[in-house]
Write a protein that holds these residues in place. Structure first.
Motif, PDB file in Angstrom:
ATOM      1  N   MET A   1      14.860  38.750  38.608  1.00  0.00           N
ATOM      2  CA  MET A   1      16.137  37.954  38.711  1.00  0.00           C
ATOM      3  C   MET A   1      17.091  38.839  37.625  1.00  0.00           C
ATOM      4  N   GLU A   2      18.288  39.075  38.189  1.00  0.00           N
ATOM      5  CA  GLU A   2      19.424  39.761  37.429  1.00  0.00           C
ATOM      6  C   GLU A   2      19.983  38.779  36.656  1.00  0.00           C
ATOM      7  N   LYS A   3      20.358  38.974  35.267  1.00  0.00           N
ATOM      8  CA  LYS A   3      21.187  38.141  34.375  1.00  0.00           C
ATOM      9  C   LYS A   3      22.613  38.344  34.586  1.00  0.00           C
ATOM     10  N   PHE A   4      23.225  36.996  34.872  1.00  0.00           N
ATOM     11  CA  PHE A   4      24.454  37.010  35.199  1.00  0.00           C
ATOM     12  C   PHE A   4      25.392  36.446  33.889  1.00  0.00           C
ATOM     13  N   THR A   5      26.513  37.089  33.978  1.00  0.00           N
ATOM     14  CA  THR A   5      27.684  36.680  32.994  1.00  0.00           C
ATOM     15  C   THR A   5      28.667  36.131  33.624  1.00  0.00           C
ATOM     16  N   GLU A   6      29.156  34.926  33.225  1.00  0.00           N
ATOM     17  CA  GLU A   6      30.332  34.170  33.711  1.00  0.00           C
ATOM     18  C   GLU A   6      31.453  34.592  32.846  1.00  0.00           C
ATOM     19  N   ASP A   7      32.654  34.718  33.286  1.00  0.00           N
ATOM     20  CA  ASP A   7      33.820  34.866  32.852  1.00  0.00           C
ATOM     21  C   ASP A   7      34.736  33.588  32.936  1.00  0.00           C
ATOM     22  N   LYS A   8      35.760  33.610  32.165  1.00  0.00           N
ATOM     23  CA  LYS A   8      36.601  32.710  32.093  1.00  0.00           C
ATOM     24  C   LYS A   8      37.163  32.218  33.441  1.00  0.00           C
ATOM     25  N   THR A   9      37.462  32.999  34.454  1.00  0.00           N
ATOM     26  CA  THR A   9      37.785  32.705  35.744  1.00  0.00           C
ATOM     27  C   THR A   9      36.993  32.017  36.687  1.00  0.00           C
ATOM     28  N   GLY A  10      35.815  31.710  36.171  1.00  0.00           N
ATOM     29  CA  GLY A  10      34.626  31.290  37.080  1.00  0.00           C
ATOM     30  C   GLY A  10      33.954  32.587  37.908  1.00  0.00           C
ATOM     31  N   SER A  11      34.053  33.498  37.555  1.00  0.00           N
ATOM     32  CA  SER A  11      33.484  34.726  38.403  1.00  0.00           C
ATOM     33  C   SER A  11      32.214  35.138  37.367  1.00  0.00           C
ATOM     34  N   PHE A  12      31.008  35.719  38.293  1.00  0.00           N
ATOM     35  CA  PHE A  12      29.575  35.770  38.001  1.00  0.00           C
ATOM     36  C   PHE A  12      29.502  37.332  38.096  1.00  0.00           C
ATOM     37  N   TYR A  13      28.967  37.980  37.192  1.00  0.00           N
ATOM     38  CA  TYR A  13      28.537  39.354  37.602  1.00  0.00           C
ATOM     39  C   TYR A  13      27.233  39.892  36.841  1.00  0.00           C
ATOM     40  N   SER A  14      26.492  40.778  37.194  1.00  0.00           N
ATOM     41  CA  SER A  14      25.442  41.626  36.522  1.00  0.00           C
ATOM     42  C   SER A  14      25.981  42.929  36.196  1.00  0.00           C
ATOM     43  N   TYR A  15      27.170  43.410  37.012  1.00  0.00           N
ATOM     44  CA  TYR A  15      27.647  44.719  36.667  1.00  0.00           C
ATOM     45  C   TYR A  15      29.348  44.752  37.039  1.00  0.00           C
ATOM     46  N   LEU A  16      29.941  45.580  36.324  1.00  0.00           N
ATOM     47  CA  LEU A  16      31.287  45.661  36.437  1.00  0.00           C
ATOM     48  C   LEU A  16      31.473  47.052  36.581  1.00  0.00           C
ATOM     49  N   SER A  17      32.032  47.532  37.796  1.00  0.00           N
ATOM     50  CA  SER A  17      32.557  48.834  37.788  1.00  0.00           C
ATOM     51  C   SER A  17      33.626  49.210  37.021  1.00  0.00           C
ATOM     52  N   GLU A  18      34.032  50.344  36.604  1.00  0.00           N
ATOM     53  CA  GLU A  18      35.181  50.651  35.786  1.00  0.00           C
ATOM     54  C   GLU A  18      36.481  50.036  36.351  1.00  0.00           C
ATOM     55  N   GLY A  19      36.624  50.048  37.555  1.00  0.00           N
ATOM     56  CA  GLY A  19      37.694  49.462  38.210  1.00  0.00           C
ATOM     57  C   GLY A  19      37.644  47.889  38.084  1.00  0.00           C
ATOM     58  N   CYS A  20      36.634  47.218  38.203  1.00  0.00           N
ATOM     59  CA  CYS A  20      36.477  45.769  38.091  1.00  0.00           C
ATOM     60  C   CYS A  20      36.860  45.540  36.581  1.00  0.00           C
ATOM     61  N   ARG A  21      36.296  46.334  35.687  1.00  0.00           N
ATOM     62  CA  ARG A  21      36.558  45.868  34.279  1.00  0.00           C
ATOM     63  C   ARG A  21      37.928  45.988  33.987  1.00  0.00           C
ATOM     64  N   LEU A  22      38.635  47.070  34.379  1.00  0.00           N
ATOM     65  CA  LEU A  22      40.211  46.999  34.187  1.00  0.00           C
ATOM     66  C   LEU A  22      41.062  45.986  35.043  1.00  0.00           C
ATOM     67  N   CYS A  23      40.541  45.665  36.078  1.00  0.00           N
ATOM     68  CA  CYS A  23      41.132  44.571  36.815  1.00  0.00           C
ATOM     69  C   CYS A  23      41.109  42.957  36.079  1.00  0.00           C
ATOM     70  N   GLN A  24      39.909  43.063  35.497  1.00  0.00           N
ATOM     71  CA  GLN A  24      39.350  41.937  34.850  1.00  0.00           C
ATOM     72  C   GLN A  24      40.441  41.611  33.486  1.00  0.00           C
ATOM     73  N   GLU A  25      40.719  42.809  32.938  1.00  0.00           N
ATOM     74  CA  GLU A  25      41.644  42.793  32.044  1.00  0.00           C
ATOM     75  C   GLU A  25      42.920  42.593  32.296  1.00  0.00           C
ATOM     76  N   GLY A  26      43.386  42.899  33.746  1.00  0.00           N
ATOM     77  CA  GLY A  26      44.579  42.582  34.037  1.00  0.00           C
ATOM     78  C   GLY A  26      45.430  43.873  33.746  1.00  0.00           C
ATOM     79  N   ALA A  27      44.586  45.113  33.611  1.00  0.00           N
ATOM     80  CA  ALA A  27      45.319  46.404  33.082  1.00  0.00           C
ATOM     81  C   ALA A  27      45.530  47.328  34.354  1.00  0.00           C
ATOM     82  N   LYS A  28      45.278  47.031  35.578  1.00  0.00           N
ATOM     83  CA  LYS A  28      45.614  47.695  36.942  1.00  0.00           C
ATOM     84  C   LYS A  28      47.052  47.343  37.567  1.00  0.00           C
ATOM     85  N   MET A  29      47.566  48.268  37.917  1.00  0.00           N
ATOM     86  CA  MET A  29      48.951  47.994  38.922  1.00  0.00           C
ATOM     87  C   MET A  29      48.001  47.972  40.424  1.00  0.00           C
ATOM     88  N   VAL A  30      48.658  46.989  41.482  1.00  0.00           N
ATOM     89  CA  VAL A  30      48.131  46.920  42.474  1.00  0.00           C
ATOM     90  C   VAL A  30      49.075  47.695  43.323  1.00  0.00           C
TER      91      VAL A  30
END
Length: 278
Positions: A1-30
């Motif tokens: 079973m993979e270990k999950f991390t929960e963030d403050k928005t209610g999302s769960f992850y075992s891995y974050l791509s670089e794109g997801c990491r920057l989006c999570q920080e609000g650092a990306k323009m859409v």
């Protein structure tokens, strides 16, 4: 079973791509490059303002020139860009132009990811890689989920990986998502599983398909994992959890992106800003 991390928005992850990491920080323009799309997904939340219209938006700014786009990126101190639509690859030359321009203006470290519901061939992927695309997320339609291994999406994923583009799959939390999860594990790519969003344009279709607005419904994963708040109805069968997965609540992207964009914009617009967070 993979270990999950929960963030403050209610999302769960075992891995974050670089794109997801920057989006999570609000650092990306859409960067919304077109509202045109050949698909007709019943859950699409696009507004009438954008759906079916060949318009370009950077965040919420309507773009009429390259200068408009660069100004928006500078205003929020964007560390990267997420290219979306509509279907961005319907406007391939536009996409290539924007990738090259953003890399030239902000450096190769400016991370760019792209969403597509298509399964582009190697030639298209080579053009994207040559322009500087860092990451691609495929959104295969639900009717393909039962046999992705024998679909063009398998070829596209493999080609993207060979060309040095980080590749993954991003789909809504619908029934049969466990089949996509197993396919992602087999291909060695990441999977983003998103909570469906109710909007003015898709609410009737969601209700017609048996969904209801109830954020307390859980996705049932093999014990002991229980991820609350992801789909609008329960997945009937347990989901096989791949090694690289992120399960995102519908509030997650809006929260992280909006907070940072607003913060950076205000900071550049006012002489003194006191930023408070709870």
């Amino acid at each position: 079973m993979e270990k999950f991390t929960e963030d403050k928005t209610g999302s769960f992850y075992s891995y974050l791509s670089e794109g997801c990491r920057l989006c999570q920080e609000g650092a990306k323009m859409v960067l919304f490059v077109t509202g045109l799309c050949p698909k007709n997904c019943f859950y699409c939340p696009l507004s009438d303002k954008r759906r079916g219209k060949d318009l370009v938006f950077a965040n919420e700014r309507l773009i009429s020139s390259d200068e408009d786009l660069l100004k928006e990126a500078e205003l929020m101190d964007a560390l990267g860009t997420g290219i979306t639509g509509g279907e961005p690859l319907l406007k391939l030359e536009r996409v290539l132009h924007y990738i090259r321009m953003l890399k030239a203006s902000f450096g190769i470290e400016h991370h760019i990811h792209l969403y597509t519901s298509l399964a582009p061939g190697r030639q298209v992927l080579e053009k994207l890689a040559d322009a500087g695309l860092d990451e691609i997320r495929f959104h295969p339609p639900q009717e393909c989920w039962n046999d992705l291994k024998n679909s063009q999406y398998a070829n596209s994923l493999q080609n993207a990986k060979e060309l040095g583009i980080e590749a993954g799959i991003e789909i809504p939390a619908l029934e049969d998502a466990e089949k996509v999860s197993a396919f992602a594990e087999e291909m060695g790519v990441f999977l983003n599983l998103n909570e469906l969003e109710f909007s003015d344009n898709n609410s009737e279709a969601l209700l017609k398909n048996g969904f209801c607005f109830n954020p307390t419904h859980p996705v049932r994963l093999p014990d002991p994992v229980n991820l609350p708040g992801l789909p609008l109805r329960n997945v009937k069968r347990p989901i096989f959890v791949p090694q690289y997965i992120r399960m995102q609540s519908s509030s997650a992207k809006d929260f992280s992106e909006s907070q940072r964009i607003l913060q950076e914009s205000l900071t550049k617009s006012l002489k003194t800003v006191h930023w408070y967070t709870e």
